[in-house]
Scaffold this active site. Structure first.
Site, mmCIF file in Angstrom:
data_model
loop_
_atom_site.group_PDB
_atom_site.id
_atom_site.type_symbol
_atom_site.label_atom_id
_atom_site.label_comp_id
_atom_site.label_asym_id
_atom_site.label_seq_id
_atom_site.Cartn_x
_atom_site.Cartn_y
_atom_site.Cartn_z
ATOM 1 N N GLY A 198 63.310 59.859 49.672
ATOM 2 C CA GLY A 198 62.319 60.819 49.195
ATOM 3 C C GLY A 198 62.921 62.041 48.532
ATOM 4 O O GLY A 198 62.220 62.813 47.880
ATOM 5 N N CYS A 220 37.296 40.115 42.088
ATOM 6 C CA CYS A 220 37.762 39.891 40.719
ATOM 7 C C CYS A 220 36.840 38.871 40.045
ATOM 8 O O CYS A 220 36.524 37.819 40.617
ATOM 9 C CB CYS A 220 39.202 39.371 40.741
ATOM 10 S SG CYS A 220 39.780 38.826 39.116
ATOM 11 N N CYS A 234 39.289 35.576 39.221
ATOM 12 C CA CYS A 234 39.873 34.716 40.253
ATOM 13 C C CYS A 234 39.184 34.857 41.599
ATOM 14 O O CYS A 234 39.550 34.187 42.562
ATOM 15 C CB CYS A 234 41.374 34.998 40.401
ATOM 16 S SG CYS A 234 41.733 36.538 41.252
ATOM 17 N N CYS A 237 41.604 41.575 38.171
ATOM 18 C CA CYS A 237 42.836 42.032 38.813
ATOM 19 C C CYS A 237 43.685 42.794 37.795
ATOM 20 O O CYS A 237 43.870 42.324 36.667
ATOM 21 C CB CYS A 237 43.653 40.836 39.299
ATOM 22 S SG CYS A 237 42.886 39.895 40.601
ATOM 23 N N CYS A 281 46.539 37.252 39.334
ATOM 24 C CA CYS A 281 45.272 36.670 38.928
ATOM 25 C C CYS A 281 45.500 35.249 38.370
ATOM 26 O O CYS A 281 44.814 34.298 38.741
ATOM 27 C CB CYS A 281 44.612 37.561 37.881
ATOM 28 S SG CYS A 281 42.852 37.265 37.670
#
Lengths: 227, 293, 256
Positions: free
Chosen positions: B29, B237, B240, B262, B268
């Site tokens: 970080g 979606c 899909c 997606c 997808c």
């Protein structure tokens, strides 16, 4: 209550050629509880100077001023402030307040400062303002917009709000009408009755004779005069 | 073989970047400054990510590049071509096949593995920047862990919108120490950052690299009474039928028709290959059959 | 009673120039001290040395921590000092925009110090912010407005609320009423006086306005050419000044 010994005071005017003006020398004064002492003498003799020195407002050159066990001459600022809060009241000729604060709060403030509850303090303030004939409609306004006489009465109410064991009064009855003068004199008598030690300046001779037990002519402390 | 050094950058530069990456991994970080090079593309097009990828790639690697989850958008295509040309590495659009994935603003839906590296393109690495313009001050705030200001931003969100409206680049705290900008990924992706793969972040213009080692603790900041929520469009979606993926909303025509698909094109496509069909894809195939008949 | 702050031999040099030299004083809980002097007399340098914004070259600034121990804030670690300035200390700048975040709402400005010491409940933070806005006479309806939409006096009051929300014990003020018109000044002074008394605050106020110190300060310190030339009870210093410079200062004030 108030013990002054061998007190002297000079003013040094650094910006006017460093002139040194001795204004007081070897002043002595003792005021007991329940006693009222009047300071007398011509204008400029040093009445107000002495009073201001007792209050810690003017610095002494030498000597001691013991009020309720505290020597004002050598005390730390916070000790003097505590003394002023609890013990030593001062009614000056001029009202000096934060603008915008309502009259009622101006009068109640000394009580709040010693920890009195707000409502109790305000009741006492209302009582004093009523006795001094300040119309109730003015209580919520700031005294800065009042007439001179009204301001002076507000100042007196404020000075008598807390029951100080010692008080300094600078011309408390000046320019008051008969009724208000009577109120102030009875306030002084009440203070004496509860044991307050009072030092005052009164040009009003009748008033002086009525409330004062003794007179001290400050001219005897003026350097070059007393000797 | 191209005339370029492997992966465009010279070896000294790659070493310098690798040192920054290692330091970043050692202090998860923490923003490590590095001497960002001029790249043959404008700032904002992934110069930071490209430099990190260049320093990370080996000739044996397989590279995947996505932009907002898609393999076939300009940014993804040109960076993929760039490395095909300058490094000669294999490239793929399949998440599982890739060993290095450079991404702009998404994390793939498919869980990543320990042998994979995810490289993020970062526009502004400093999460405190919008509230505290001074770099000296923000560095001091990081070093002394003075992160109250980060919550001021979330407070402002709630005061203005009634909820935390920050929906991307949602700040996180790493291993209980550094507050980090996860780059502008949707906050839906935030929980995925605790993953098996190494995550590297490169900011070219700002000359900063930071990193998350595998399985690093990453906590999204929030308030007790306004907890973090990984939100997405409430819809499956349309291609899909997936209900667990982050969706793009596509406007279909002027009549207000739209579809949700997606954002991860590989995810997808592989679902459709496996036989999953979404609402609009089903309707389209019915219509197609009818015209054929 | 023990002092809250003990300042011993504080000096600050800027190369050959002297910022302030050999300053000593004790500040007791509940005391308000004024520092007056003309521009360049070293009063702001002194204030910044005391508040940890500048490193003094000599001396100690001992502060009574909550556990009662006196700690030298000059030599304490920076994280500790910054923690103090977020909790027990407050600093009110002359220009409100130096002490506020101008692009953050009033509520966020007040809430920042709470969040900085770990508050993480939005509802409570907001409630406290609204309460404090009320105490400095800013309406609850303005809680989501930015300071840029406030008047100068309101900005200054907001700055005070932001500073006092964590219940500090010592407040540093640098010309808190400077740049405000007189009617607004009076309102602010009244407010400050009330808060100082209610919260039992100790304060150090730097100003060149003698009227301000007469109303706010218990004690006064007069600075001239980087040195302290006179100290004492505020009304005593103003009414019976001893030093040549103080006499000049007092006699130079225009009477109204």
């Amino acid at each position: 209550m108030i013990e002054i010994k061998n007190l002297s005071k000079t003013f040094t005017l650094h910006n006017q050629g460093g002139v040194v003006i001795p204004v007081m020398d070897a002043a002595e004064l003792s005021v007991a509880r329940g006693e009222c002492v009047a300071l007398t003498g011509a204008s400029g003799a040093g009445k107000s100077t002495l009073m201001r020195m007792i209050y810690g407002n003017y610095l002494a050159a030498a000597g001691s001023i013991v009020v309720d066990g505290v020597d004002v001459v050598t005390a730390e600022p916070r000790e003097i402030l505590a003394l002023r809060r609890e013990v030593l009241g001062y009614v000056s000729q001029f009202l000096r307040v934060v603008p915008r604060v309502p009259t009622l709060d101006v009068v109640a403030e000394p009580l709040l400062a010693v920890g009195v509850e707000t409502e109790v303090a305000r009741d006492r303030a209302r009582d004093l303002l009523a006795r001094l004939n300040i119309p109730e409609r003015l209580w919520s306004l700031s005294p800065t917009s009042f007439s001179g006489g009204e301001q002076q009465r507000v100042n007196i109410a404020r000075g008598f709000a807390h029951t100080y064991p010692a008080m300094l009064l600078d011309e408390p009855t000046a320019s008051l009408d008969a009724a208000n003068r009577e109120t102030v004199l009875s306030l002084i008598e009440e203070a004496k009755a509860r044991g307050a030690a009072i030092v005052g300046i009164f040009h009003d001779e009748a008033a002086r004779e009525r409330v004062c037990d003794r007179e001290i002519d400050v001219a005897v402390f003026t350097p070059g005069v007393a000797a | 073989m191209s005339d370029y050094n492997f992966a465009y950058l010279d070896e000294q530069t790659k070493r310098m970047i690798r040192r920054a990456i290692l330091k970043g991994l050692a202090i998860p970080g923490y923003q490590v400054p590095f001497a960002s090079r001029e790249m043959p593309m404008p700032y904002g097009w992934g110069t930071g990510g490209v430099q990190v990828s260049a320093a990370t790639l080996t000739p044996e690697d397989t590279l995947k590049v996505i932009d907002q989850g898609a393999d076939d958008t300009t940014n993804a295509v040109s960076i993929r071509k760039f490395f095909e040309k300058t490094a000669g590495v294999d490239t793929t659009e399949e998440t599982a096949q890739a060993s290095v994935i450079q991404t702009r603003h998404r994390i793939p839906e498919e869980d990543l593995r320990e042998d994979q590296i995810l490289v993020y393109q970062v526009p502004i690495p400093e999460p405190l920047r919008f509230l505290e313009p001074s770099e000296i001050e923000t560095r001091k705030m990081h070093s002394l862990e003075e992160y109250g200001l980060m919550h001021v931003k979330l407070y402002e969100d709630i005061a203005k919108h009634g909820a935390i409206a920050t929906s991307y680049a949602y700040p996180v705290k790493v291993e209980g120490r550094y507050v980090m900008d996860p780059s502008p990924i949707p906050k839906f992706d935030n929980p995925k950052m605790e993953m098996a793969a190494i995550q590297l972040f490169g900011a070219g213009r700002e000359q900063r690299i930071y990193a998350l080692p595998p399985y690093c603790q990453v906590v999204s900041l929030d308030f007790e009474d306004f907890p973090f929520e990984a939100s997405k469009a409430d819809h499956p979606c349309d291609m899909c039928g997936a209900t667990d993926s982050y969706l793009d909303e596509i406007i279909m025509d002027d009549a207000g028709n739209r579809m949700f698909v997606c954002s991860d094109t590989d995810y997808c496509a592989s679902r459709r290959k496996a036989g999953h069909v979404g609402a609009q894809a089903a309707a389209a195939s019915v219509a197609l059959k009818e015209t054929a008949a | 009673m023990t002092p809250l702050l003990k300042v011993e031999n504080i000096s600050k040099f800027y190369g050959h120039r002297i910022g302030c030299k050999d300053v000593n004083f004790d500040l007791y809980p509940g005391e308000v001290m004024g520092i007056v002097g003309e521009s360049g007399s070293g009063k702001s340098t002194l204030l910044n040395c005391l508040a940890g914004h500048l490193d003094p070259d000599t001396g100690e600034v001992l502060f009574e921590m909550r556990d009662g121990a006196m700690r030298d804030t000059v030599t304490m670690s920076e994280p500790e000092r910054r923690m103090l300035s977020r909790t027990d200390w407050a600093f009110v700048h002359q220009h409100a925009r130096d002490g506020l975040r101008m692009n953050v709402s009033a509520g966020g400005n007040v809430g920042e110090r709470l969040m900085a010491v770990g508050a993480r409940h939005y509802g409570n933070i907001r409630e406290e912010a609204v309460d404090w806005l009320g105490r400095v006479e800013i309406s609850e309806t303005r809680v989501d407005d930015r300071p840029t939409q406030f008047s100068g006096g309101m900005q200054q009051r907001l700055q005070i609320a932001r500073n006092l929300v964590t219940g500090p014990r010592l407040v540093f003020m640098d010309e808190p009423t400077g740049g405000l018109d007189v009617s607004v000044q009076a309102r602010l002074l009244d407010l400050l006086r009330g808060l100082v008394r209610e919260m039992g605050l100790s304060a150090i106020i730097v100003t060149h306005d003698l009227a301000v110190v007469r109303l706010l300060a218990d004690r006064l310190m007069v600075m001239k050419d980087s040195h302290v030339v006179e100290t004492g009870l505020t009304d005593q210093v103003l009414d019976d000044p001893q030093h040549a410079y103080t006499q000049l200062l007092v006699s130079s004030v225009l009477q109204v």
